[in-house]
Motif scaffolding. Structure first.
Motif, PDB file in Angstrom:
ATOM      1  N   CYS A  81      39.746  16.896 -16.480  1.00 46.36           N
ATOM      2  CA  CYS A  81      38.654  15.917 -16.353  1.00 46.36           C
ATOM      3  C   CYS A  81      37.402  16.349 -16.145  1.00 46.36           C
ATOM      4  O   CYS A  81      37.056  17.387 -15.587  1.00 46.36           O
ATOM      5  CB  CYS A  81      39.124  15.065 -14.990  1.00 46.36           C
ATOM      6  N   HIS A  83      34.835  15.148 -14.692  1.00 45.04           N
ATOM      7  CA  HIS A  83      34.193  15.013 -13.264  1.00 45.04           C
ATOM      8  C   HIS A  83      34.284  16.292 -12.456  1.00 45.04           C
ATOM      9  O   HIS A  83      33.114  16.693 -12.471  1.00 45.04           O
ATOM     10  CB  HIS A  83      34.784  13.741 -12.516  1.00 45.04           C
ATOM     11  N   ARG A  84      35.378  16.463 -12.140  1.00 42.60           N
ATOM     12  CA  ARG A  84      35.224  17.800 -11.214  1.00 42.60           C
ATOM     13  C   ARG A  84      36.695  18.825 -11.617  1.00 42.60           C
ATOM     14  O   ARG A  84      36.824  19.576 -11.015  1.00 42.60           O
ATOM     15  CB  ARG A  84      35.488  17.219  -9.613  1.00 42.60           C
ATOM     16  N   CYS A 101      42.976  10.203 -14.200  1.00 43.81           N
ATOM     17  CA  CYS A 101      42.936  11.419 -13.282  1.00 43.81           C
ATOM     18  C   CYS A 101      43.283  10.991 -12.072  1.00 43.81           C
ATOM     19  O   CYS A 101      42.644  10.139 -11.435  1.00 43.81           O
ATOM     20  CB  CYS A 101      41.408  11.563 -13.478  1.00 43.81           C
ATOM     21  N   HIS A 104      39.766  11.035  -8.617  1.00 40.62           N
ATOM     22  CA  HIS A 104      38.832   9.910  -8.399  1.00 40.62           C
ATOM     23  C   HIS A 104      39.013   8.721  -9.290  1.00 40.62           C
ATOM     24  O   HIS A 104      38.133   7.844  -9.359  1.00 40.62           O
ATOM     25  CB  HIS A 104      37.368  10.344  -8.327  1.00 40.62           C
TER      26      HIS A 104
HETATM   27 FE1  FES Z   1      38.894  13.628 -12.369  1.00 31.45          FE
HETATM   28 FE2  FES Z   1      36.994  13.042 -10.208  1.00 31.45          FE
HETATM   29  S1  FES Z   1      37.922  15.174 -10.951  1.00 31.45           S
HETATM   30  S2  FES Z   1      37.999  11.685 -11.478  1.00 31.45           S
END
Ligand code: FES
Length: 439
Positions: A81, A83-84, A101, A104
């Protein structure tokens, strides 16, 4: 330095520096120079027959999702992902309309486009309003190149790498012995079996590339003897002596086989499978189909590796990827294929005999694993890494090329294909540009 890396493999004398199997820095370079640049086997098309079908696997140590698209093409993208960095999909296989994911909740469609971000409007400013803006189209996972050969799905991260068909070089006729026997192609008859073996990936890849020697001299002899008829006289059992090995003109691929002597294959797979593979209408049809390429009906107990980590055994029909897990460990991901139009009882016999031989609990798989694990354990010693290994079988011998088979061939008990594999390994590791590496 490139010179130091090239010095680890002496192709002329057939010498290998044992540090290639245990050094952490070399391993990190392998991930960058080999696994991020080579065509890697990720699955068989039969693992993902329908739109939305996916399998999660690896390219080197990078987790990827392999997913069938609505137009029947296949996409492979990093299972990470944006994002993180959580994995996007945690299950091993299934059918999906999208991937969400679990950290989040960012959601991606099956093509890998980011399509939903919880509280997007509230949390991010609009891209049109300034540089700080957020656009979902910018945040899809990294996509790999994808191509297939006769049902096998390969992926490659490198945009500059040659097309798959060029990468396979002159090895394709030898792959066709297993994957192109019938116009129906091959069918997967199991899912994906996974095993961890604490050894370097090159021991496994090299053995399937080049090593028939271990099979009949020592390692598998107990397995062969245990599968003989109780009344069979041991003095009648002879080691096969005729056969050849093939070294690809480019790319480090290799294969070997016995000619005409079916005793080893009988011992491993039993009469039902061997008769199907070598006699009768299916075998005759296969020979007609492959006849302009090579005499497939004479090749027995073939082993093969497409560099770096795609290996298979035609006749036994196990296929595997050796996923590296550090210099001292690999994960075997294996499956079985059969002619798609084979009778049901033959498909079941392949399944049954593979479970007994080249499977986690199989006799022959354990013979191999035991050797590789012990070699790796010895390499923990400082002195054990101080002297070269010998890979010189065949060096200086008169040319044993067999004109019945295409490409560069030599005697079956030899290491020409292994030297080809390590030659290519050394080039990949020391040459950063495809301008010099290209076939
Ligand atoms: Fe995937 Fe935050 S790491 S939504």
């Amino acid at each position: 330095s490139p010179e130091e890396i090239r010095g680890l493999v002496d192709e002329e004398l057939g010498l290998l520096d044992p540090r290639i199997y245990s050094d952490q820095d070399l391993y990190e370079l392998e991930l960058e120079r080999i696994f991020a640049r080579s065509w890697l086997l990720v699955c068989h098309e039969g693992h993902i027959p329908n739109p939305g079908d996916y399998i999660t696997t690896y390219m080197g140590e990078d987790p990827v999702i392999v997913v069938r698209q609505r137009d029947r093409s296949i996409k492979v993208f990093l299972n990470q992902c944006r994002h993180r960095g959580m994995v996007i999909e945690r299950s091993t296989y299934g059918n999906a309309k999208s991937f969400t994911c679990t950290y989040h909740g960012w959601a991606y469609d099956i093509a890998g486009n980011l399509v939903n971000v919880p509280f997007e409007k509230e949390a991010f400013c609009d891209k049109k309003e300034g540089d700080c803006g957020f656009e979902k189209a910018d945040w899809g996972p990294l996509q790999a190149r994808v191509d297939t050969y006769k049902g096998l799905v390969f992926a490659n991260w490198d945009a500059k790498a040659p097309p798959l068909i060029d990468y396979l070089s002159d090895a394709t006729p030898y792959m066709d012995v297993m994957f192109d026997r019938t116009e129906a192609g091959t069918e997967v008859i199991t899912g994906m079996q996974r095993t961890v073996i604490p050894c370097n990936w090159k021991f496994a890849a090299e053995q399937f590339c080049s090593d028939m020697y271990h099979a009949c001299t020592m390692s598998h002899v107990a397995g062969v003897v245990s599968s003989l008829r109780p009344d069979q006289d041991l003095s009648d059992v002879k080691l096969p002596v005729t056969g050849n090995q093939f070294r690809a003109a480019w790319g480090g691929h290799g294969t070997g086989w016995f000619n005409d002597d079916f005793s080893l294959l009988y011992a491993i797979m039993g009469p039902k499978v061997v008769d199907y593979w070598t006699k009768g209408p299916a075998a005759e049809r296969a020979q007609v189909r492959l006849g302009n390429k090579l005499p497939a009906n004479r090749m027995v107990a073939q082993h093969m590796t497409i560099f770096p980590t795609c290996s298979f055994l035609p006749g036994i029909n196990t296929v595997r990827t050796w996923h590296p897990r550090g210099p001292n460990e690999l994960e075997v991901w294996s499956f079985i294929v059969v002619d798609a139009d084979a009778p049901a009882e033959i498909k079941d016999e392949y399944r049954r005999m593979n479970i007994m031989t080249f499977n986690q609990g199989g006799t022959y798989e354990q013979d191999d694993g035991e050797n590789w694990v012990e070699v790796q354990r010895v390499l923990r010693g400082h002195m054990a890494r101080s002297r070269p290994f010998c890979a010189s079988m065949g060096v200086g011998k008169p040319n044993a090329n067999n004109p019945d088979f295409p490409g560069k061939t030599s005697y079956v008990y030899g290491e020409e294909a292994a030297r080809g594999m390590y030659h290519h390994w050394s080039r990949m590791m020391s040459e950063p540009s495809w301008e010099t590496l290209r076939p």
